[in-house]
Design an enzyme around this catalytic site. Structure first.
Site, PDB file in Angstrom:
ATOM      1  N   GLU A   1      -5.577  -8.449  -0.132  1.00 15.32           N
ATOM      2  CA  GLU A   1      -6.265  -8.102   1.118  1.00 15.32           C
ATOM      3  C   GLU A   1      -7.734  -7.868   0.802  1.00 15.32           C
ATOM      4  O   GLU A   1      -8.051  -6.976  -0.008  1.00 15.32           O
ATOM      5  CB  GLU A   1      -5.685  -6.840   1.771  1.00 15.32           C
ATOM      6  CG  GLU A   1      -4.332  -7.059   2.404  1.00 15.32           C
ATOM      7  CD  GLU A   1      -3.846  -5.859   3.204  1.00 15.32           C
ATOM      8  OE1 GLU A   1      -4.667  -5.177   3.843  1.00 15.32           O
ATOM      9  OE2 GLU A   1      -2.621  -5.609   3.159  1.00 15.32           O
TER      10      GLU A   1
ATOM     11  N   GLU B   1       0.826  -1.231   0.000  1.00 23.99           N
ATOM     12  CA  GLU B   1       0.000   0.000   0.000  1.00 23.99           C
ATOM     13  C   GLU B   1       0.854   1.273   0.000  1.00 23.99           C
ATOM     14  O   GLU B   1       0.676   2.166   0.831  1.00 23.99           O
ATOM     15  CB  GLU B   1      -0.954  -0.006   1.210  1.00 23.99           C
ATOM     16  CG  GLU B   1      -1.973  -1.128   1.142  1.00 23.99           C
ATOM     17  CD  GLU B   1      -3.091  -1.052   2.180  1.00 23.99           C
ATOM     18  OE1 GLU B   1      -2.990  -0.252   3.125  1.00 23.99           O
ATOM     19  OE2 GLU B   1      -4.062  -1.809   2.036  1.00 23.99           O
TER      20      GLU B   1
HETATM   21  O1  AHR Z   1      -5.021  -5.926   7.197  1.00 23.57           O
HETATM   22  C1  AHR Z   1      -4.900  -4.777   7.982  1.00 23.57           C
HETATM   23  C2  AHR Z   1      -4.211  -3.633   7.251  1.00 23.57           C
HETATM   24  O2  AHR Z   1      -5.030  -3.172   6.219  1.00 23.57           O
HETATM   25  C3  AHR Z   1      -2.909  -3.963   6.557  1.00 23.57           C
HETATM   26  O3  AHR Z   1      -1.834  -3.885   7.416  1.00 23.57           O
HETATM   27  C4  AHR Z   1      -2.819  -2.891   5.513  1.00 23.57           C
HETATM   28  O4  AHR Z   1      -2.102  -3.313   4.389  1.00 23.57           O
HETATM   29  C5  AHR Z   1      -4.266  -2.552   5.205  1.00 23.57           C
HETATM   30  O5  AHR Z   1      -4.482  -1.190   5.210  1.00 23.57           O
END
Ligand code: AHR
Length: 501
Positions: A292, A173
């Site tokens: 994610e 990210e």
């Molecule tokens: O999964 C929790 C967080 O969400 C992770 O660390 C990040 O990559 C995202 O913003």
């Protein structure tokens, strides 16, 4: 009763599912690792300190790949802190989560745990505070057979054979202002390109994931992917995509429509990736790594009260509801229906942190509501995803108009002679009579019908009531002539498995 129809044909396929679509994510944060997968003083811990009760539940999910070590944590992490004798490892401030990291688990321990869990690592290199040198050294440490500084160090640490890690993420990210050393697309694109080049010079067999936008609301969405891929196109195989949904205003019809947003988001990222390929006059297809995704919002307020610099600091312990499981089921359906371009998916995360599995320190492990649709799709959603023509009644939510009540995917498995239908009935009031046209699937019979619903959409599973929300056998699925018919309860998750006689 609502009525919906699916038409499929065994010749019309979207794609084979890549098993890595059913992956997970474990970050150094919260109680994911410490008190989650690792608790040396727990009665169920093995000789390495890994909780076997957690491993048993992880194995049920049948997860082929798990992303590690972050997440936001990654952008301040030095992998050297987590290798070598445990007693010499430094305790560090984890700036991402304002916690303390003891480094008692690092690369080698995670890989040992993966073997026990029957999964493989998807490793990530730090491109926040980290540099290309540290990244290429980690590839050499993990993947080079021996006879060089870093591979010999791995052997000194007790790992004779290389770990052979195939998939690597280039940071996490990196467009997010919250990220340690966030970057512009130009800064990240150049850094990711040069790092990727070195990593592939060390081991040309690896596959690389470039960071896409952190979410669909980022102001540079689209431009970010276009510029990052412009720099990295020749070296990377995937672009990452992340999404989390919540229901903070208790607007359930809108919440249940979110998997359709996810579908639109995927199509946007495919379009940008193909635009870069077009500009470069290349036939290469950049695939998507949806590394994610989940529901995340329940813990947002309570996390603000937590004391900093604890290890572990119990952040993001969302307790999931029945309606969350419907959204997670819908998101799994969306991943299946985009399996021609989404090759990797990672449910974020696995244990205690926005997770299907929860633990108590010194106590039991149990499964949350979202565990169940994931288990269904991961175990029975492998094969060839079929194209569908869906005729469903629709509803208008507060934001999104014309949402089909039916959210569905159909997966054929030629080898096993199976056909599985996954379906969410998004109507909160009405059951749905579902008809599936089986004209091209002769001689099938219903093998199993599992349905999950609850009179209370906010019902949860807790340590004391771990089975409050779980799937059970449905009764009304049958094949008559060329039609599969099933009556789906209101607000339900459903899996209907057919087998050829
Ligand atoms: O999964 C929790 C967080 O969400 C992770 O660390 C990040 O990559 C995202 O913003």
């Amino acid at each position: 009763m609502l009525s919906a129809k699916i038409i499929i044909n065994n010749e019309f396929k979207i794609s084979d599912t890549d098993p890595r679509l059913f992956g997970g994510f474990i970050e150094h944060m919260g109680r994911s690792i410490y008190e989650g997968i690792y608790e040396p003083t727990h009665p169920q811990a093995d000789k390495n300190g890994f909780r076997q009760d957690v491993l048993t539940l992880i194995k049920q999910l049948n997860i082929p790949i798990i992303r590690y070590p972050g997440g936001n944590f990654l952008s301040g992490y030095n992998w050297l802190d987590g290798v070598g004798p445990k007693e010499s490892r430094p305790k560090r401030l984890d700036l991402a989560w304002q916690a303390m990291e003891t480094n008692q688990i690092g690369t080698n321990e995670f890989i040992e745990w993966c073997k026990l869990a029957g999964t493989s690592p998807m490793m990530a290199v730090n491109l926040g505070t980290g540099d290309s040198d540290s990244a290429r050294n980690l590839v050499e440490y993990c993947n080079h057979p021996g006879g060089t500084y870093w591979s010999d160090l791995r052997q000194e640490h007790g790992f004779k054979k290389p770990h052979q890690i195939k998939v690597w993420c280039l940071g996490n990210e990196m467009d997010g202002p919250w990220q340690i050393e966030a970057k512009t697309a130009t800064e990240y694109g150049r850094k990711a390109c040069e790092t990727a080049k070195l990593m592939k010079l060390v081991d040309p067999s690896i596959e690389l994931v470039a960071c896409g936008s952190s979410n669909r609301d980022m102001p540079t969405l689209g431009e970010w992917e276009a510029e990052v891929l412009d720099h990295t196109f020749d070296y990377v195989d995937y672009i990452s995509i992340h999404v989390y949904y919540g229901n903070p205003d208790d607007d359930t019809p809108l919440f249940l429509s979110r998997p359709d947003d996810m579908d639109a988001y995927i199509k946007e990222i495919i379009a940008v990736s193909d635009y870069v390929a077009c500009k470069k006059k290349s036939s290469k297809k950049i695939m998507l790594s949806f590394d994610e995704w989940n529901v995340w919002y329940h813990s947002n307020e309570s996390d603000k009260q937590l004391e900093n610099w604890q290890c572990p600091k119990p952040v993001l312990e969302d307790v999931y509801t029945m309606e969350d499981a419907l959204v997670v089921g819908g998101m799994l359906i969306t991943l299946l229906n985009n399996s021609d371009r989404v090759k990797i998916g990672c449910l974020a995360q696995m244990v205690n942190v926005i997770a299907p599995i929860m633990t108590r320190k010194g106590g039991p492990a149990w499964t949350q509501t979202i565990f169940h649709p994931f288990l269904h799709v991961s175990n029975f959603g492998r094969g060839q995803v079929l194209q569908q023509v869906v005729d469903s009644p629709r509803y208008d939510s507060s934001e999104k108009k014309s949402v089909p009540y039916l959210c569905s995917a159909c997966v054929a498995n030629e080898d096993k002679k199976e056909l599985t239908v996954f379906a969410v009935n998004r109507s909160l009031q009405e059951p749905m009579r579902l008809n599936v046209d089986l004209s091209s699937f002769k001689d099938y019979q219903v093998m199993a019908y599992q349905t999950m619903h609850h009179t209370d959409l906010k019902a949860q599973n807790t340590e004391l009531t771990p089975d409050n929300v779980q799937p059970f056998s449905g009764e009304n699925a049958e094949i008559r002539g060329d039609q599969l018919t099933a009556d789906l309860p209101p607000a339900s998750w459903n899996m209907i498995r057919l087998i050829r006689k």
